[in-house]
Motif scaffolding. Sequence first.
Motif, short mmCIF file in Angstrom:
data_model
loop_
_atom_site.label_atom_id
_atom_site.label_comp_id
_atom_site.label_asym_id
_atom_site.label_seq_id
_atom_site.Cartn_x
_atom_site.Cartn_y
_atom_site.Cartn_z
N PHE A 1 0.82 -1.08 -0.11
CA PHE A 1 0.29 -0.35 0.23
C PHE A 1 1.25 1.32 0.01
CE2 PHE A 1 -2.32 3.54 2.64
CZ PHE A 1 -3.27 3.61 1.50
N SER B 1 -4.23 -0.31 -6.45
CA SER B 1 -5.33 -0.89 -6.73
C SER B 1 -4.45 -2.03 -6.60
CB SER B 1 -6.02 -0.46 -7.69
OG SER B 1 -6.72 0.46 -7.68
N MET C 1 -3.14 -3.91 -3.96
CA MET C 1 -3.98 -4.22 -2.56
C MET C 1 -4.86 -5.41 -2.88
SD MET C 1 -2.79 -2.68 -0.12
CE MET C 1 -4.25 -1.94 1.07
N THR D 1 -14.93 -1.07 -4.33
CA THR D 1 -14.12 -0.69 -2.70
C THR D 1 -13.43 0.26 -2.42
OG1 THR D 1 -14.64 -2.73 -2.87
CG2 THR D 1 -13.38 -2.63 -0.74
N VAL D 2 -12.55 0.75 -2.42
CA VAL D 2 -11.51 1.89 -2.05
C VAL D 2 -12.50 2.73 -1.86
CG1 VAL D 2 -9.92 2.94 -3.05
CG2 VAL D 2 -10.28 0.86 -3.91
N MET E 1 -8.06 -5.32 -4.80
CA MET E 1 -9.13 -4.63 -4.06
C MET E 1 -9.70 -3.81 -5.59
SD MET E 1 -9.42 -2.77 -0.58
CE MET E 1 -8.64 -3.35 0.72
N VAL F 1 -8.41 2.55 2.99
CA VAL F 1 -7.64 0.90 2.60
C VAL F 1 -6.88 0.28 3.59
CG1 VAL F 1 -6.98 0.72 0.19
CG2 VAL F 1 -8.36 2.24 0.82
N SER G 1 -2.92 4.82 -10.48
CA SER G 1 -2.96 4.85 -9.33
C SER G 1 -3.48 3.22 -8.79
CB SER G 1 -4.30 5.35 -9.02
OG SER G 1 -3.96 6.24 -8.32
N PRO H 1 -12.08 -1.08 -7.57
CA PRO H 1 -12.02 0.33 -7.25
C PRO H 1 -14.05 1.21 -6.42
CG PRO H 1 -11.81 0.11 -9.23
CD PRO H 1 -11.59 -1.27 -8.66
N GLN I 1 1.08 3.93 -3.09
CA GLN I 1 0.73 5.92 -1.82
C GLN I 1 2.32 6.15 -2.70
OE1 GLN I 1 -1.65 6.97 -1.29
NE2 GLN I 1 -3.09 5.37 -1.10
#
Length: 374
Positions: free
Chosen positions: A219, A322, A325, A331-332, A327, A351, A317, A329, A223
């Motif tokens: 994560f 995504s 993680m 859900t994020v 996941m 997240v 991103s 989008p 970032q």
Amino acid sequence: MNNTEPVKIAPQSLRLFHQSLFKTLVYFFLLILVLAGVYKAFPLVMDALFLVVIAAILTAVFNPTVDRLESSGIRRAYGTFLVFGGIFLLVGVGVVKGIPALLNEVSRIKDVIQQTSATNTLDTIMSDINARIAQYVPGFQLDPNLISSLSAQLFGQLGSILASAIDTLATILFILIITMFFLVDGKRMTKSLIGMVPNQYFEMSLNITYKTKKQLTNFLKGQLLAAMGVAIQSFIGLSLLNAIFDANISGVFLIGSIAGMANMIPFVGPFMGMVPAIIVSLFNNLGDPVAATNFYYILHIIVMFLIVQMIDNNVISPIVVSGSMEMHPLTVILLILVGSQVGVLGMFLAVPAWGISKVVVQEVYQGLKGHHLI
């Protein structure tokens, strides 16, 4: 008609039942007391918990580098000091280069405000802006007195802003100290905690620890890469505005860095990165008729940052965040909305907290299922 005798319960069984019931009630009462104590003490330990959580996240980021240094023959404590020495060196260079530039920019803008307050330049500019806005939004007017008072209040609060900055630096220092202890003694702490786990759950505990670290590392790497991408794009975009339109936007490297760091704050971050560029462009071009014709390049800056955000949201991103993680989008987005109820920190941590919770639940379920407990 058959006579049935009543069922007799042995005194020993009755005594065991009473003992079991008594123990259950005692444990339940103790659990209520513990939960009540945690509820009462939580606000008191919230600040310390925040420092520990951030330090744990930073530990997950720097731990692979320290592990590599340790595997190459360098003692773990020395490797930690080398890593933090490099970090402090980079931060020191950034402070030495960035803080004077920021102070000079603030001082220059303050001087421009004082100079224009003695003339009608600012009023003329506000009138021109109001006239242009009225073409698109009839009846909308910006009050020059309100703008001047807001500017005066902003610069009047520079002392409190600097005091808050010092408090923030002290908090960062405490976080770094905790992180150093985690990096040096983290493995021993982890072994001590896992050693308290029963043998049948030992493997499950190791899996949870490993996958939690992996979630945090992925994560934060995502970032940081996304923030770096936004910073580079903002720097290039502002430089192009200066080269093509002669927008006279100074401090593009500093503004790009601010935009990159602010981009880590969901939703509001991109707009926070846009504001310094607009302010600098406005005050750099006061009294310039060409800049006035181009609306002081405010629309150019907004369009440029929108393009940067489109590239970040649709290219960078999805690849680096995504994917790391795993996941959807949607859900994020929902997690960020839920985290926003707590504040900016909640938006940032929602997240990874969900990712860690998902890992823990999955591993516990698989572990209990493997031992035929469910």
